[in-house]
Design a protein around this motif. Structure first.
Motif, PDB file in Angstrom:
ATOM      1  N   GLU A  35       0.131   5.904   2.081  1.00 24.17           N
ATOM      2  CA  GLU A  35      -0.460   6.541   2.050  1.00 24.17           C
ATOM      3  C   GLU A  35      -2.302   5.383   0.944  1.00 24.17           C
ATOM      4  O   GLU A  35      -2.753   5.535   2.397  1.00 24.17           O
ATOM      5  N   ARG A  36      -1.859   5.145   0.059  1.00 22.79           N
ATOM      6  CA  ARG A  36      -2.378   4.034  -0.617  1.00 22.79           C
ATOM      7  C   ARG A  36      -2.894   3.150   0.312  1.00 22.79           C
ATOM      8  O   ARG A  36      -4.012   2.447   0.632  1.00 22.79           O
ATOM      9  N   GLU A  39      -4.862   3.526   4.021  1.00 17.24           N
ATOM     10  CA  GLU A  39      -6.211   4.376   3.416  1.00 17.24           C
ATOM     11  C   GLU A  39      -7.000   3.027   4.843  1.00 17.24           C
ATOM     12  O   GLU A  39      -7.419   3.458   5.373  1.00 17.24           O
TER      13      GLU A  39
END
Length: 154
Positions: A35-36, A39
């Motif tokens: 997810e990071r 982003e």
């Protein structure tokens, strides 16, 4: 190897024997890292998976995606809606059944998917590095076996 080594002073009271805890923790590790890294593309791992399947199956229906992911159609609809709003997908009515629409990936979606695949492959290689090739194969086999044999919920 046990989880007790992570927090030696914490009484686990048998929770370390709950497989779901270990699967959930591993899932969180994979997803939070991913997810990071995704982003900047404004997509989630699930949205990338949808782009991946739409790219491989032009015209796929949301109901097919719902069955594949074993999630409700409204949830898939929300993912698709966001991907469409961000210019990654287009939805067009079927020529055979006007009530059913198919999904197609856009150039923007293809570019995002290409970058996301590289991130995923690199990240997974790093996370799976402690496993031998045989262990990786066995891990995939066991996870898929559990997934395919899970009873349907009503």
């Amino acid at each position: 190897m046990t989880r007790q080594a992570v927090t030696p002073g914490l009484d686990l009271d048998g929770i370390d024997q709950v497989l779901g805890l270990h699967i959930g923790t591993a899932n969180s590790l994979f997803l939070s890292r991913l997810e990071r890294q995704l982003e900047s593309f404004k997509v989630t791992p699930k949205q990338v998976a949808i782009l991946w399947l739409v790219n491989a199956n032009p015209g796929v229906k949301q109901s097919d995606l719902s069955r594949f992911f074993k999630i409700e159609r409204p949830t898939v609809h929300q993912f698709v809606r966001q991907l469409t709003m961000n210019g990654h997908l287009v939805s067009e009515p079927s020529k055979l059944d006007r009530r059913a629409g198919g999904l197609w990936i856009t150039e923007t979606g293809t570019a995002t998917l290409t970058a996301a695949r590289e991130i995923i492959f690199t990240d997974e290689a790093e996370l799976l590095a402690p496993l031998t090739p045989e262990e990786r194969t066995e891990l995939y086999r066991l996870v898929i076996k559990l997934y395919l044999s899970a009873p349907a919920r009503s």
